[in-house]
Structure formats: structure tokens, C-alpha cells
Design an enzyme around this catalytic site. Structure first.
Site, short mmCIF file in Angstrom:
data_model
loop_
_atom_site.label_atom_id
_atom_site.label_comp_id
_atom_site.label_asym_id
_atom_site.label_seq_id
_atom_site.Cartn_x
_atom_site.Cartn_y
_atom_site.Cartn_z
N GLN A 34 -9.14 0.40 -16.31
CA GLN A 34 -9.78 -0.52 -15.36
C GLN A 34 -11.13 0.05 -14.92
OE1 GLN A 34 -7.84 -3.01 -12.18
NE2 GLN A 34 -8.25 -1.18 -10.99
N ARG A 41 4.67 -0.51 -7.91
CA ARG A 41 5.82 -0.93 -8.74
C ARG A 41 6.96 0.09 -8.74
NH1 ARG A 41 1.40 -3.27 -12.10
NH2 ARG A 41 1.77 -5.51 -12.27
N LEU A 76 0.81 -1.22 0.00
CA LEU A 76 0.00 0.00 0.00
C LEU A 76 0.84 1.27 0.00
CD1 LEU A 76 -2.69 -1.12 2.61
CD2 LEU A 76 -2.76 -1.34 0.11
N HIS A 77 0.27 2.28 -0.65
CA HIS A 77 0.85 3.62 -0.65
C HIS A 77 -0.29 4.61 -0.50
CE1 HIS A 77 -0.57 3.81 -4.76
NE2 HIS A 77 0.12 2.72 -5.06
N GLU A 78 0.06 5.88 -0.56
CA GLU A 78 -0.94 6.92 -0.32
C GLU A 78 -2.11 6.89 -1.31
OE1 GLU A 78 1.40 10.50 0.33
OE2 GLU A 78 -0.52 11.56 0.09
N GLY A 79 -1.86 6.39 -2.53
CA GLY A 79 -2.93 6.27 -3.51
C GLY A 79 -4.04 5.36 -2.98
N HIS A 80 -3.64 4.16 -2.52
CA HIS A 80 -4.61 3.22 -1.96
C HIS A 80 -5.31 3.83 -0.74
CE1 HIS A 80 -1.44 0.31 -3.58
NE2 HIS A 80 -2.50 -0.04 -4.24
N LYS A 135 1.87 7.64 -7.85
CA LYS A 135 2.28 6.64 -6.86
C LYS A 135 1.87 5.26 -7.36
CE LYS A 135 2.55 9.58 -2.95
NZ LYS A 135 3.31 9.49 -1.71
N GLN A 141 -4.93 -12.06 -13.48
CA GLN A 141 -4.76 -10.85 -14.29
C GLN A 141 -3.32 -10.60 -14.71
OE1 GLN A 141 -6.45 -8.40 -11.02
NE2 GLN A 141 -4.88 -6.90 -11.52
P1 AMP Z 1 -3.50 -1.91 -7.19
O1 AMP Z 1 -3.12 -2.37 -5.83
O2 AMP Z 1 -2.38 -1.35 -7.98
O3 AMP Z 1 -4.33 -2.93 -7.94
O4 AMP Z 1 -4.47 -0.67 -6.98
C1 AMP Z 1 -5.63 -0.79 -6.19
C2 AMP Z 1 -6.47 0.44 -6.38
O5 AMP Z 1 -5.72 1.59 -6.01
C3 AMP Z 1 -6.89 0.64 -7.84
O6 AMP Z 1 -8.22 1.13 -7.88
C4 AMP Z 1 -5.91 1.68 -8.31
O7 AMP Z 1 -6.39 2.46 -9.38
C5 AMP Z 1 -5.75 2.53 -7.07
N1 AMP Z 1 -4.50 3.28 -7.13
C6 AMP Z 1 -3.26 2.80 -7.37
N2 AMP Z 1 -2.36 3.81 -7.43
C7 AMP Z 1 -3.07 4.95 -7.24
C8 AMP Z 1 -2.72 6.34 -7.20
N3 AMP Z 1 -1.47 6.75 -7.37
N4 AMP Z 1 -3.71 7.24 -6.98
C9 AMP Z 1 -4.99 6.84 -6.81
N5 AMP Z 1 -5.39 5.54 -6.83
C10 AMP Z 1 -4.44 4.62 -7.05
#
Ligand code: AMP
Length: 288
Positions: A153, A187, A33-37, A184, A61
Site C-alpha cells: 500500500q 482482523r 483501532l489498535h496500537e498500530g494505528h 497488530k 477496496q
Molecule cells: P487499516 O485500518 O488496516 O486500513 O490501517 C490503517 C493504517 O494503519 C495503515 O496505514 C496501516 O498500514 C496502519 N497499520 C495497521 N496495522 C499496523 C501495525 N501493526 N503497525 C503499524 N501500522 C499499522
């Protein structure tokens, strides 16, 4: 915050929450996890009674030559972060728990998948819609939160939910970026220092592309963006495309929303990013 690893336990908690009239917000993720999540969690906490986050690196996937095994994982760190963001439940099933055997029905995402990552990663969105169908049935969310960073997505999932009348509202949250503009991403840890310094060029070129669309054709914009990325990074361009959004069709009319999206492969990390926008009146000279 409680961690749940069993499907049946998650199902019975969801059933109980629903019958007591609670509004369930759901944030599906692959972890690290990061700030986006965490922004998705924060928004769900504001809008729903209970927030469920899932962490599941979904083998369906990933293509055979993709980074399923190398995908970064750290459940202890993730647990602490999800808890601090205010999630109430963390659903963390194993692959065996979610797919005890091969799925009896194969899903194929037909719409909005023949471009961008869908074209470059065959089967990727089939895996995404399969796992989300499972997760939506288990968690029974009223709202599910997705990041605009993965714009295709969002478009495909909206198609799934509308086409199959899933009783869930898809909420899109703006991309969270580093100070230098890099989106963010889990990867990003696989970028070398040199690549990390170069990576903000991706977002910079998207912004420039958006500005240039007022005066240049889409093809000219794509080629200028490609030169910028090639000259200023060591990454290899997978695609740069300009399409209508969320339909993801060629831009043959001048109204509505547009997306400029790109994917760039660095040595150990493939990065994606995009901008979605509605052109201003004076910018309506977008041409093919
Ligand atoms: P992931 O773990 O990469 O599958 O992402 C899980 C959810 O977090 C998905 O809906 C992504 O679009 C969202 N997400 C990932 N990175 C970001 C980001 N930088 N800003 C906003 N949402 C994000």
C-alpha cells in the site's frame, strides 16, 4: 477531539487550518483501532500542528467475496482511543456521504500492483487510490502516515502521490507487533485461540527467511518458509514473495532494499506481514 461526518464541514475546517498556516497530519484508517494505528497518530502529533484521523471502511477496496460486511467496527471505542492518542479531529463519513453516487472517474493503480496482494485481490488497490484521492482532497494534509505492515500500500500510494504531484508527504511508520511478534491487525480478533497461538510463526518465518537469504537462493528461502508455515499453522498460504522494494520487481540486482512478504488465510482472517531490509555487504549473495 471533534468528530466530523460531513465532507463539506471537513473541507471548510481544512481550508481554515491551511489559511492560518497550520501543518495538517493525516492518518487514514478503517477503524477498529489498535496500537498500530495509534502509533501513526502519535507520530503525526509530534510532527504536525493538527492531526486528523479518518475512519472509513471503504467498500471499493473489498472484492465481492471479501470481508466488507464482517470487517470489525466499533466507533465509540475508536473515538475514545483516537482521542487518547492525541488526534484533534476524527473524520467519520458514511459510505453515502463519501460516495453519494458512483464515482465519475475510475482510477486504476497500474504500477506495483501485479504482485503480492495486488495480484491476489483484483481491484483492491484501485479502491485504495480512489479513496485516498478523495480523502487527500478533502483533508488537504501536509503529511499522511502509513504503516509498513501494508508495505505494498505504501509503495502504491507513493506512486500515486509522485505521479499526480499531490502536495503531501507520505510518512512510513514501522509495524507495531504483539509481544510474540504477531503484527497488530484489526482482523486478529477473528483468529480462533488455536490460530492465535500459531500466528507468530508468520513473523518468525520472515525473520528466518531474511537470515537465510545470505546463504540460499530466493526460491529456496520461499520454499523453506512455506514448509515452516505449513507444518506449524493451520493457515493456507496465499503468497510468499521476495522482491525489490519499493519497486516490487523481481530481484535481478543485488543492491537496494528488499521485501519478503506473505499472506496467510486462516479460517476467518487473512493475515499479511513483511520485512523490508537492505542486505549487509556480506549477505549480497542473493540469487534467483
Ligand atoms: P487499516 O485500518 O488496516 O486500513 O490501517 C490503517 C493504517 O494503519 C495503515 O496505514 C496501516 O498500514 C496502519 N497499520 C495497521 N496495522 C499496523 C501495525 N501493526 N503497525 C503499524 N501500522 C499499522
Amino acid at each position: 477531539m471533534k468528530m466530523i461526518t460531513s465532507v463539506s464541514q471537513m473541507q471548510s475546517i481544512s481550508k481554515e487550518l491551511k489559511s492560518s498556516g497550520k501543518k495538517i497530519g493525516f492518518v487514514p484508517t478503517m477503524g477498529y483501532l489498535h496500537e498500530g494505528h495509534l502509533t501513526l497518530v502519535t507520530q503525526s502529533v509530534k510532527e504536525c500542528d493538527v492531526t486528523v484521523m479518518s475512519i472509513f471502511v471503504n467498500p471499493l477496496q473489498f472484492g465481492p467475496n471479501e470481508d466488507f460486511d464482517q470487517y470489525p467496527r466499533d466507533i465509540d471505542r475508536d473515538f475514545a482511543l483516537a482521542k487518547s492518542a492525541g488526534a484533534d479531529l476524527l473524520f467519520y463519513p458514511s459510505v453515502k456521504e463519501l460516495y453519494p453516487e458512483e464515482l465519475p472517474v475510475k482510477m486504476t493503480a497500474l504500477k506495483r500492483t501485479n504482485v503480492l496482494c495486488g495480484a491476489k485481490r483484483p481491484g483492491h488497490f484501485d479502491g485504495v487510490v480512489s479513496v485516498l484521492t478523495l480523502l487527500f482532497h478533502i483533508v488537504q494534509p501536509d503529511r499522511a502516515y502509513f504503516g509498513q505492515k501494508d508495505a505494498q500500500q505504501v509503495a502504491v500510494v507513493k506512486g500515486l502521490v509522485e505521479g499526480y504531484f499531490f502536495p503531501v508527504q507520505i510518512v512510513t511508520v514501522e509495524t507495531v507487533r504483539e509481544e510474540d511478534g504477531l503484527a497488530k491487525s484489526s482482523r486478529n480478533v477473528y483468529l480462533t485461540d488455536k490460530e492465535r497461538n500459531e500466528a507468530p510463526v508468520l513473523y518468525q518465518s520472515l525473520i528466518k527467511g531474511k537470515e537465510m537469504l545470505g546463504t540460499k537462493t530466493a526460491d529456496q528461502v520461499i520454499s523453506l518458509m512455506a514448509s515452516n508455515i505449513q507444518e506449524n499453522t493451520s493457515g493456507k498460504i496465499d503468497y510468499i514473495e521476495i522482491l525489490s522494494y519499493p519497486e516490487l520487481l523481481p530481484i535481478n540486482n543485488k543492491t537496494g532494499q528488499f521485501i519478503i512478504a506473505l499472506a496467510v488465510q486462516f479460517e476467518h482472517a487473512r493475515l499479511i506481514d513483511n520485512v523490508v531490509f537492505t542486505p549487509e555487504e556480506e549477505e549480497l549473495c542473493i540469487v534467483q
